[in-house]
Enzyme design. Sequence first.
Site, PDB file in Angstrom:
ATOM      1  N   LYS A 118      52.821   1.750 -35.040  1.00  0.00           N
ATOM      2  CA  LYS A 118      52.774   2.153 -33.635  1.00  0.00           C
ATOM      3  C   LYS A 118      52.116   1.085 -32.771  1.00  0.00           C
ATOM      4  O   LYS A 118      52.549   0.827 -31.637  1.00  0.00           O
ATOM      5  CB  LYS A 118      52.019   3.480 -33.508  1.00  0.00           C
ATOM      6  CG  LYS A 118      52.757   4.669 -34.123  1.00  0.00           C
ATOM      7  CD  LYS A 118      51.928   5.943 -34.077  1.00  0.00           C
ATOM      8  CE  LYS A 118      52.688   7.117 -34.683  1.00  0.00           C
ATOM      9  NZ  LYS A 118      51.902   8.359 -34.715  1.00  0.00           N
ATOM     10  N   SER A 174      52.616  13.917 -33.439  1.00  0.00           N
ATOM     11  CA  SER A 174      51.840  12.829 -32.837  1.00  0.00           C
ATOM     12  C   SER A 174      52.116  12.629 -31.349  1.00  0.00           C
ATOM     13  O   SER A 174      51.442  11.824 -30.699  1.00  0.00           O
ATOM     14  CB  SER A 174      52.118  11.522 -33.591  1.00  0.00           C
ATOM     15  OG  SER A 174      53.476  11.185 -33.531  1.00  0.00           O
TER      16      SER A 174
END
Length: 792
Positions: free
Chosen positions: A736, A693
């Site tokens: 996140k 990611s």
Amino acid sequence: MENEQQPPQEKTDPAHLVIPEILPILPLHGFVFYPGMGFPLQVSSEVSKQLIDDVLLGDRMMGLVASHREQVADADALGPDDLYQVGVVGYLHKLNKAPEGYYQILVSGTKKFAISEFVEFTSYMRTKVAEVPMEVVEDKKIEALLFNIRAQFTKLAGATELPQELVATINSLTNPFYVAYLVSSQLNFKLEKEQEILEITPLQDLLHRVASELAKRLETVEMSNQLQASMKKDMDERQREFFLRQQLQAIRKELGEGDDDKIEIKELKEKVAEKGLAPQARAVVEKELSRLERIPPASPEYTVSRNYIDWILDLPWTDSTTDSLDLVTAEADLEHDHYGLKKIKKRILEFLAVRKLKEDIHGPILCLVGPPGVGKTSLGQSIARTMNRKFVRIALGGVRDEAEVRGHRRTYIGALPGRIVESLKRAGSNNPVFLLDEIDKLGNDFRGDPSSALLEVLDPEQNSTFTDHYLGIEFDLSKVMFIATANVLDAIPGPLRDRMEVVELSGYTQEEKVAIATRHLLPKQLDSHALMADDLEMPGETIEALIASYTREAGVRNLEREIAAICRGTAAEIARGRTGKTVVAADKLYDFLGPQRFYPEMKARSWGVGLATGLAWTPVGGQILFIETSKMKGRGNLTLTGKLGEVMRESAAAALTYIKAHAADLGVDEDLFAGIDLHVHVPEGAIPKDGPSAGVAMVSSLVSVILGRPVRQDVAMTGEITLRGDVLPVGGIGEKVLAALRAGIKELILPVLNEKDVLEIQEDIRQGVVFHYPHTIHEVLEIAMEKSEAQS
């Protein structure tokens, strides 16, 4: 061929036999023919019968050689490679042809021979042979060995069931070879050892080997007889004890003192009659009770049987609690116990609504997945209280034995039921809320795989017939409401994960943490430290400062610890005699907790070219990740540091490959790369990092240092990249986003396919946050890079 050994046949004098140069070979299976021995043999194969017919018409001599193959389906299939090289010349005495078609022959062994060469044959094997001499030497050592063998064999015959005729035969034989071979034939050696003895040529070596083997066998037999005598003695003592106990019981009965065990069994029978048992359980208990009546109370079996009956009677076969189905009250209770968590609260209320309409619905199997400290375990307790059900919890962290779940079989000493049955007994009802804590921490080794044992427990279609190994009786688990908790979903095996309804719990925002601390944590700690609300006050801005400066977590566990530390400090001041209310202002936290532990991540960084902000997911929540890149003169090398995993290294390599492939589009001179080295570093180098990611952040950092244009400081990004420039979706979006908000960043770059995950985040958290959803790396750079003066 099977043999039945007979005493030596001395009617055929080997000295008068002349071994022909070529002998027909009759293979033997499973035994070795010794010189001087007589055997009745059964011959059934056509080839072997042809051999017998030819021998009978000739000199009546044949070669008897053992086969070293373990199993032979067809004796005719044996070849030269299947036979040992030393055999015995057999002399055919008699032949009987049975009506069933096989031959019954009587053969005696004469001389030994060694096979020198196999000659070509049409039906059966023929070989060239050479006689192996059996030279009898008169010697004192040989006489001593013969005496020892005869004496030892006499003792062996007395200790076993060997016929005394064999002893007389051995004592009467004059040929020491025949003595050795007859003794060997009675020791039941394996085929290989029998062949070894046959192949020993010197007489002294042969007698020494037989004497040694005979001594070993005699020692084994004597030891076995001693053990048998000891066991018989123990049995006699047990029988004597049993008769004495029977007499003692009769005496007590005459005195009116011997009915304790009968009273105990009578009480058990009354308890069985009163207990609501399943039909299968009732049948098993009644059978075990009838068995218990026949077991003496002093026997260890009595205690084992009694414990088994107690376990069955203590289980809640038909005992249930009545569910509280008032949705308004249930919703109020959930809101009172937990702040936020709207998704799971909605799911519980839906279950109660369906339960109100349909009583026989199976209990749901939920899996609460989230970082530590977000309230997964306490949520299970709250659900049980809301539904008016009993609550039981088992910790699965580190469990490696399947028997921990399904129990031990009763054949094992100290066997017990598994944790499922034990917890139901503790709950006292068959419909509790059952919390399987830390299901992602299950292990497996040679003792079994406990996650596989849970497959039946967590399957609504199967758990109505769950069988514990100890009980051996089906128990209905369909009414139980199972709730599993986990920090990492990927660590749960696929088949087990498929059986559960996964509900993900993200971390808390700062506003939610302030509300939780004010409503729940502070009152709880005040009560735990014997403080009143008038003794300590923490304003909202103090709690905000406490969260920002002394904790960094997705949940509130560390926050509760810090509040407890402040309460302890206040209690200490009160114990010293101070009076009045303590108001803890934000600038007074130092007095209680010491220096500030955490600083805003963005303020701790000096921003510039080559620095980009990424977003990462960890088992304890989301966090921001800084990617730094520097360039220097070199030869086109790429260096990666920061304890990066294999996947993250591949992301950096893919990012650089994309930049080189699209250098013209980015306005970069392609010859530039051959003269520079690039170094990518991810700070906090002691912490392992991996995953795809960070791809878009690495591209942005590399492009920034190559073009000399900084990345925007107020933007954080996440997403996997491809060599073609596509931006692929990643996981952990909720965590996140919360990590970015904690760092003060409110503009995020996310993959376009993650837009659906953003919509699942609470609306009040999304307010004021700008989300960008690029399809390609080019679009990411358009958003992330600061505009140059020319572009402005």
